[in-house]
Design a protein around this motif. Structure first.
Motif, mmCIF file in Angstrom:
data_model
loop_
_atom_site.group_PDB
_atom_site.id
_atom_site.type_symbol
_atom_site.label_atom_id
_atom_site.label_comp_id
_atom_site.label_asym_id
_atom_site.label_seq_id
_atom_site.Cartn_x
_atom_site.Cartn_y
_atom_site.Cartn_z
ATOM 1 N N PRO A 27 53.875 91.702 -40.450
ATOM 2 C CA PRO A 27 52.492 91.154 -40.376
ATOM 3 C C PRO A 27 52.392 89.721 -40.488
ATOM 4 O O PRO A 27 53.436 89.066 -41.078
ATOM 5 C CB PRO A 27 52.061 91.899 -41.571
ATOM 6 C CG PRO A 27 53.127 91.781 -42.544
ATOM 7 C CD PRO A 27 54.428 92.173 -41.958
ATOM 8 N N TYR A 28 51.428 89.063 -39.999
ATOM 9 C CA TYR A 28 51.361 87.606 -39.804
ATOM 10 C C TYR A 28 50.335 87.394 -41.078
ATOM 11 O O TYR A 28 49.425 87.959 -41.526
ATOM 12 C CB TYR A 28 50.476 87.200 -38.599
ATOM 13 C CG TYR A 28 49.969 85.695 -38.664
ATOM 14 C CD1 TYR A 28 50.815 84.730 -38.552
ATOM 15 C CD2 TYR A 28 48.524 85.480 -39.109
ATOM 16 C CE1 TYR A 28 50.481 83.536 -38.829
ATOM 17 C CE2 TYR A 28 48.163 84.371 -38.994
ATOM 18 C CZ TYR A 28 49.018 83.203 -39.100
ATOM 19 O OH TYR A 28 48.767 81.753 -39.152
ATOM 20 N N GLY A 33 46.064 82.511 -46.498
ATOM 21 C CA GLY A 33 46.337 83.848 -47.222
ATOM 22 C C GLY A 33 47.487 83.709 -48.219
ATOM 23 O O GLY A 33 47.504 84.359 -49.384
ATOM 24 N N VAL A 34 48.411 82.894 -47.863
ATOM 25 C CA VAL A 34 49.642 82.517 -48.964
ATOM 26 C C VAL A 34 49.109 81.813 -50.050
ATOM 27 O O VAL A 34 49.315 82.099 -51.190
ATOM 28 C CB VAL A 34 50.745 82.002 -48.122
ATOM 29 C CG1 VAL A 34 51.552 81.369 -49.081
ATOM 30 C CG2 VAL A 34 51.383 82.473 -46.898
#
Length: 117
Positions: A27-28, A33-34
């Protein structure tokens, strides 16, 4: 060697199948998000540092070279300091202490002998 079907390889997420490389997809996760996950984990728990890791840390501060881009001068000054401390120095000592290649150590030794006379 056993030959597996491509479907089995894809299901196992392996990188080798039937003597050919298979691309494995994941998944990207965007940079945001990180950062969100890291911030959430930081809020949930306090870090537990292992003190033994930093117990033998160097206490003297790092001193950068005198002028930017003068790596040769910095290495020469360190070699000169070694020579002045021990009153003699070999190419092997220079190589080990300064982490330089043998040719550079030989060149430094020649320069030291000329300059110290």
């Amino acid at each position: 060697m056993s030959v597996r079907s491509p479907e089995k390889c894809a299901a196992d997420q392996t990188t080798q199948c039937c003597d050919e490389a298979v691309r494995v997809h994941g998944p990207y996760v965007s940079e945001e998000g990180v950062e969100l996950v890291a911030a959430d984990l930081t809020r949930q728990m306090r870090p537990a540092f292992v003190q033994e890791v930093t117990a033998n840390a160097r206490t003297e501060p790092f001193t950068p070279p005198a002028a930017p881009g003068s790596l040769e001068d910095c290495i020469y000054e360190r070699a000169l300091a070694l020579y002045m401390r021990d009153q003699r120095v070999s190419a092997g000592q220079l190589r080990r202490r300064l982490a330089i290649d043998p040719q550079r150590a030989d060149e430094l030794l020649v320069r030291l002998r000329q300059d110290v006379r």
